[in-house]
Design a protein around this motif. Structure first.
Motif, PDB file in Angstrom:
ATOM      1  N   SER A 159       9.939  37.060  24.087  1.00 15.55           N
ATOM      2  CA  SER A 159       9.658  35.624  24.136  1.00 15.55           C
ATOM      3  C   SER A 159       8.175  35.358  23.929  1.00 15.55           C
TER       4      SER A 159
ATOM      5  N   LEU B 127      16.735  28.415  26.588  1.00 12.28           N
ATOM      6  CA  LEU B 127      15.929  27.223  26.306  1.00 12.28           C
ATOM      7  C   LEU B 127      14.590  27.616  25.686  1.00 12.28           C
ATOM      8  N   ILE B 128      13.944  28.635  26.250  1.00  8.83           N
ATOM      9  CA  ILE B 128      12.647  29.081  25.731  1.00  8.83           C
ATOM     10  C   ILE B 128      12.766  29.532  24.286  1.00  8.83           C
TER      11      ILE B 128
ATOM     12  N   ILE C  98      13.467  26.643  21.872  1.00  8.42           N
ATOM     13  CA  ILE C  98      12.259  25.857  21.600  1.00  8.42           C
ATOM     14  C   ILE C  98      11.347  26.594  20.617  1.00  8.42           C
TER      15      ILE C  98
ATOM     16  N   GLY D 181      13.021  26.627  17.255  1.00  6.78           N
ATOM     17  CA  GLY D 181      13.038  25.263  16.755  1.00  6.78           C
ATOM     18  C   GLY D 181      11.686  24.835  16.228  1.00  6.78           C
ATOM     19  N   ALA D 182      10.605  25.281  16.893  1.00  5.04           N
ATOM     20  CA  ALA D 182       9.254  24.964  16.422  1.00  5.04           C
ATOM     21  C   ALA D 182       9.010  25.547  15.038  1.00  5.04           C
TER      22      ALA D 182
ATOM     23  N   TRP E  51      11.010  23.432  12.487  1.00  6.36           N
ATOM     24  CA  TRP E  51      10.338  22.143  12.297  1.00  6.36           C
ATOM     25  C   TRP E  51       9.112  22.297  11.394  1.00  6.36           C
TER      26      TRP E  51
END
Length: 220
Positions: free
Chosen positions: A69, A196-197, A200, A203-204, A207
């Motif tokens: 992570s 979730l981590i 995100i 997803g970053a 994006w």
């Protein structure tokens, strides 16, 4: 110039200097070894609970996922903060992820299977969560083997980057391995945090890639 902008710029410069300090990488190296030292001390001092073997296996697995992570967080954090010096720690964090993954596999092979290769092979084929974890480890092998400047030059930047996108598959498989392992005890809270981590962080990246394509598609 507004005062808050000036302070932000000064803080960014100070952070960059700190990250580029010669002592920064040795410090990160030592910090990455602290979990192993804690586990080893626990084994020697007999403070790992009623089942030290399980604690060592779980502990090395947990730190594999945590360091994975952190490795995935480097690029989004660098883009979000402008602290480009963070990039110099990504390779080290990735290699420590592999290191703890190796320790996790060795703990399983030793404590659970007694290093009997036939039993290990049957267990991998029989239990899906072991199979998924082993697949994640196999995908980490080429990433660790090519995490050096000579490998980057030999492969070329484009092929090297394409190969290292396997880290996203590793993250998904590691998360699934963790989920199946915890499902036996109906303990999903920590799984949800990691999910979730990682969502995100990935997803970053999606994006940012979408914004680059959108910017490139706009007429000059």
């Amino acid at each position: 110039m507004p005062a808050w902008t000036s302070r932000s710029s000064t803080d960014g410069v100070n952070a960059s200097r700190t990250l580029l300090h010669p002592a920064a990488k040795p410090l990160v190296f030592v910090l990455c070894l602290l979990p192993l030292a804690h586990l080893m001390w626990g084994a020697v001092a007999d403070t790992l609970g009623a089942n030290p073997a399980e604690a060592l296996t779980r502990g090395t697995g947990d730190w594999t996922l945590r360091l994975l992570s952190l490795t995935l967080a480097v690029t989004p954090a660098r883009h979000a903060t402008g602290w480009h010096g963070l990039a110099r720690f990504r390779r080290m964090l990735g290699l420590f992820t592999f290191f703890y993954g190796v320790l996790h596999l060795l703990c399983y092979a030793w404590f659970d299977m007694g290093f009997y290769v036939d039993d290990i092979a049957r267990d991998i084929a029989k239990r899906p969560f072991i199979l998924v974890g082993f697949a994640a480890f196999l995908l980490m092998l080429p990433l660790a083997a090519t995490s050096f400047n000579r490998a980057i030059r030999a492969l070329g930047a484009v092929r090297w980057q394409a190969l290292h996108r396997l880290v996203y598959a590793v993250a998904g498989l590691a998360l699934l391995h963790f989920f199946w392992m915890r499902s036996g005890k109906n303990d999903y809270a920590e799984v949800g945090v990691y999910a979730l981590i990682i969502a995100i962080l990935l997803g970053a990246r999606v994006w940012r890639a979408w914004r680059r394509r959108a910017a490139a598609a706009q007429p000059a």
